[in-house]
Design an enzyme around this catalytic site. Structure first.
Site, PDB file in Angstrom:
ATOM      1  N   TYR A 122       0.856  -1.202   0.000  1.00 52.26           N
ATOM      2  CA  TYR A 122       0.000   0.000   0.000  1.00 52.26           C
ATOM      3  C   TYR A 122       0.884   1.242   0.000  1.00 52.26           C
ATOM      4  O   TYR A 122       0.655   2.181  -0.782  1.00 52.26           O
ATOM      5  CB  TYR A 122      -0.894  -0.019   1.234  1.00 52.26           C
ATOM      6  CG  TYR A 122      -1.755   1.217   1.421  1.00 52.26           C
ATOM      7  CD1 TYR A 122      -2.964   1.355   0.757  1.00 52.26           C
ATOM      8  CD2 TYR A 122      -1.360   2.238   2.293  1.00 52.26           C
ATOM      9  CE1 TYR A 122      -3.765   2.477   0.944  1.00 52.26           C
ATOM     10  CE2 TYR A 122      -2.142   3.367   2.489  1.00 52.26           C
ATOM     11  CZ  TYR A 122      -3.346   3.480   1.809  1.00 52.26           C
ATOM     12  OH  TYR A 122      -4.132   4.592   1.995  1.00 52.26           O
ATOM     13  N   LYS A 166       0.982   4.227  -2.789  1.00 54.66           N
ATOM     14  CA  LYS A 166       0.620   5.615  -2.482  1.00 54.66           C
ATOM     15  C   LYS A 166       1.801   6.554  -2.749  1.00 54.66           C
ATOM     16  O   LYS A 166       1.603   7.699  -3.161  1.00 54.66           O
ATOM     17  CB  LYS A 166       0.132   5.725  -1.035  1.00 54.66           C
ATOM     18  CG  LYS A 166      -1.236   5.075  -0.821  1.00 54.66           C
ATOM     19  CD  LYS A 166      -2.343   5.821  -1.593  1.00 54.66           C
ATOM     20  CE  LYS A 166      -3.724   5.324  -1.265  1.00 54.66           C
ATOM     21  NZ  LYS A 166      -4.796   6.104  -1.891  1.00 54.66           N
TER      22      LYS A 166
HETATM   23  N1  LIG Z   1      -9.216   5.561   5.989  1.00 58.14           N
HETATM   24  C1  LIG Z   1      -7.978   6.011   6.145  1.00 58.14           C
HETATM   25  O1  LIG Z   1      -7.426   6.015   7.262  1.00 58.14           O
HETATM   26  C2  LIG Z   1      -7.209   6.560   4.979  1.00 58.14           C
HETATM   27  C3  LIG Z   1      -5.971   7.154   5.241  1.00 58.14           C
HETATM   28  C4  LIG Z   1      -5.227   7.647   4.167  1.00 58.14           C
HETATM   29  C5  LIG Z   1      -5.710   7.553   2.885  1.00 58.14           C
HETATM   30  N2  LIG Z   1      -6.914   6.967   2.669  1.00 58.14           N
HETATM   31  C6  LIG Z   1      -7.370   6.866   1.280  1.00 58.14           C
HETATM   32  O2  LIG Z   1      -8.647   7.420   1.135  1.00 58.14           O
HETATM   33  C7  LIG Z   1      -9.346   6.753   0.074  1.00 58.14           C
HETATM   34  C8  LIG Z   1     -10.712   6.313   0.562  1.00 58.14           C
HETATM   35  O3  LIG Z   1     -10.507   5.431   1.656  1.00 58.14           O
HETATM   36  P1  LIG Z   1     -11.653   5.058   2.706  1.00 58.14           P
HETATM   37  O4  LIG Z   1     -11.029   5.139   4.042  1.00 58.14           O
HETATM   38  O5  LIG Z   1     -12.891   5.784   2.415  1.00 58.14           O
HETATM   39  O6  LIG Z   1     -11.779   3.506   2.350  1.00 58.14           O
HETATM   40  P2  LIG Z   1     -13.039   2.522   2.261  1.00 58.14           P
HETATM   41  O7  LIG Z   1     -14.067   2.927   3.246  1.00 58.14           O
HETATM   42  O8  LIG Z   1     -12.435   1.169   2.328  1.00 58.14           O
HETATM   43  O9  LIG Z   1     -13.602   2.804   0.797  1.00 58.14           O
HETATM   44  C9  LIG Z   1     -12.825   2.505  -0.316  1.00 58.14           C
HETATM   45  C10 LIG Z   1     -13.610   2.914  -1.538  1.00 58.14           C
HETATM   46  O10 LIG Z   1     -12.805   2.629  -2.698  1.00 58.14           O
HETATM   47  C11 LIG Z   1     -13.607   1.846  -3.573  1.00 58.14           C
HETATM   48  N3  LIG Z   1     -12.797   0.992  -4.437  1.00 58.14           N
HETATM   49  C12 LIG Z   1     -11.930   0.004  -4.090  1.00 58.14           C
HETATM   50  N4  LIG Z   1     -11.444  -0.590  -5.206  1.00 58.14           N
HETATM   51  C13 LIG Z   1     -12.040   0.021  -6.263  1.00 58.14           C
HETATM   52  C14 LIG Z   1     -11.969  -0.118  -7.659  1.00 58.14           C
HETATM   53  N5  LIG Z   1     -11.201  -1.067  -8.234  1.00 58.14           N
HETATM   54  N6  LIG Z   1     -12.710   0.701  -8.446  1.00 58.14           N
HETATM   55  C15 LIG Z   1     -13.504   1.636  -7.900  1.00 58.14           C
HETATM   56  N7  LIG Z   1     -13.643   1.812  -6.578  1.00 58.14           N
HETATM   57  C16 LIG Z   1     -12.907   1.022  -5.770  1.00 58.14           C
HETATM   58  C17 LIG Z   1     -14.514   1.052  -2.653  1.00 58.14           C
HETATM   59  O11 LIG Z   1     -15.605   0.524  -3.396  1.00 58.14           O
HETATM   60  P3  LIG Z   1     -16.325  -0.884  -2.971  1.00 58.14           P
HETATM   61  O12 LIG Z   1     -17.321  -0.527  -1.914  1.00 58.14           O
HETATM   62  O13 LIG Z   1     -16.937  -1.355  -4.247  1.00 58.14           O
HETATM   63  O14 LIG Z   1     -15.243  -1.783  -2.453  1.00 58.14           O
HETATM   64  C18 LIG Z   1     -14.911   2.137  -1.675  1.00 58.14           C
HETATM   65  O15 LIG Z   1     -15.898   2.963  -2.214  1.00 58.14           O
HETATM   66  C19 LIG Z   1      -8.446   5.594  -0.360  1.00 58.14           C
HETATM   67  O16 LIG Z   1      -7.715   5.957  -1.511  1.00 58.14           O
HETATM   68  C20 LIG Z   1      -7.516   5.441   0.827  1.00 58.14           C
HETATM   69  O17 LIG Z   1      -6.282   4.860   0.458  1.00 58.14           O
HETATM   70  C21 LIG Z   1      -7.676   6.472   3.669  1.00 58.14           C
END
Ligand SMILES: NC(=O)c1ccc[n+]([C@@H]2O[C@H](COP(=O)([O-])OP(=O)(O)OC[C@H]3O[C@@H](n4cnc5c(N)ncnc54)[C@H](OP(=O)(O)O)[C@@H]3O)[C@@H](O)[C@H]2O)c1
Length: 241
Positions: free
Chosen positions: A139, A143
């Site tokens: 990951y 990133k």
């Molecule tokens: N949460 C954190 O602590 C955190 C920290 C730093 C960065 N981020 C970044 O923020 C972003 C959103 O994360 P989140 O925390 O909201 O995660 P999340 O709740 O796990 O949601 C991930 C989202 O990405 C979608 N996704 C995954 N694979 C995909 C694909 N192949 N095509 C289209 N959509 C896809 C998922 O869709 P499905 O429902 O269909 O799986 C879901 O809508 C990510 O890029 C993550 O790396 C998050």
């Protein structure tokens, strides 16, 4: 740049930060919000247009681009976060497919519309782009690559009037971090801070308390100065056609 009246596209829009970004865009008066998801979505607000958009599927990306008439803000938010220990090439490839190539592919497909609108690209990267977390090295690599992509796009697209933001997100309370007993920001507060950063013209956005504690150090540090130095070299080159 203000969000009111603009057309915004969010990938990974069905849950977590993506869903909060959709709601925040609506709250700021966006005229149209395209919600990219892998499964059919319904939304009570008539300004939301669902788009089938698996960011690893080139045909779906092209079809989605064909359904969008104009676009001001593209938010590459879709992402995956899985544990690995760098022994499994497939784990690395899975992360790169979504977090790097997904971001790249969606950006390329919508670039003509964003160039026309002199629009904005927002890549939801991660603090792990700056320092790897060895519990999730694949990951972190993906990133870091997405952050490098963001920096290059920023330099390459500046001459076309397209602005590019990186979001260096810390821990957020979503499905992704479920089970981790650490301080986390809410998805809603992070979505607010992301649009706030875009509206304030912050190149790199630190949208939660943990990331915000690193913002000054990053903005005034050697790496940022070096990014600007390198970007100036790209600006000196004639724009590719
Ligand atoms: N949460 C954190 O602590 C955190 C920290 C730093 C960065 N981020 C970044 O923020 C972003 C959103 O994360 P989140 O925390 O909201 O995660 P999340 O709740 O796990 O949601 C991930 C989202 O990405 C979608 N996704 C995954 N694979 C995909 C694909 N192949 N095509 C289209 N959509 C896809 C998922 O869709 P499905 O429902 O269909 O799986 C879901 O809508 C990510 O890029 C993550 O790396 C998050």
């Amino acid at each position: 740049m203000t969000i009111a009246g603009k057309a915004v596209l969010v990938t990974g829009a069905n849950r977590g930060i993506g869903r909060a970004l959709v709601d925040e865009a609506l709250g700021r008066g966006a005229g149209r919000v395209y919600a990219g998801t892998r499964h059919p979505l319904t939304h009570p607000d008539g300004r939301v247009t669902p788009l089938m958009l698996d960011v690893t599927d080139a045909a779906q990306i092209q079809a989605a681009a064909g359904h969008v008439e104009s676009l001001d803000v593209l938010i590459n938010n879709a992402g995956i976060w899985l544990f690995d220990d760098l022994t499994d090439r497939a784990a690395l490839e899975r992360h790169l497919a979504v977090n790097l190539f997904g971001t790249w592919g969606v950006t390329q497909a919508f670039l003509p519309l964003l160039t026309r609108s002199k629009g904005t690209i927002v890549n939801n990267v991660s603090l792990m782009a700056l320092a790897a977390l060895p519990l999730t090295p694949a990951y972190s690599i993906s990133k870091a690559a997405a952050f490098s992509l963001t920096q290059s796009l920023r330099a390459l697209l500046a001459g076309r009037g397209v602005t590019v933001h990186a979001v260096l997100t810390g821990p957020v309370d979503t499905d992704m971090t479920r089970g981790f007993d650490i301080p986390k920001a809410s998805a809603e507060s992070v979505a607010r801070a992301i649009f706030g950063g875009v509206e304030n013209g912050e190149e790199d956005i630190f949208p939660d308390p943990m990331s915000a504690s690193l913002a000054d150090g990053w903005r005034h540090g050697v790496a940022k100065a070096f990014e600007r130095q390198n970007a100036a070299l790209a600006a000196a080159e004639p724009a590719a056609t």
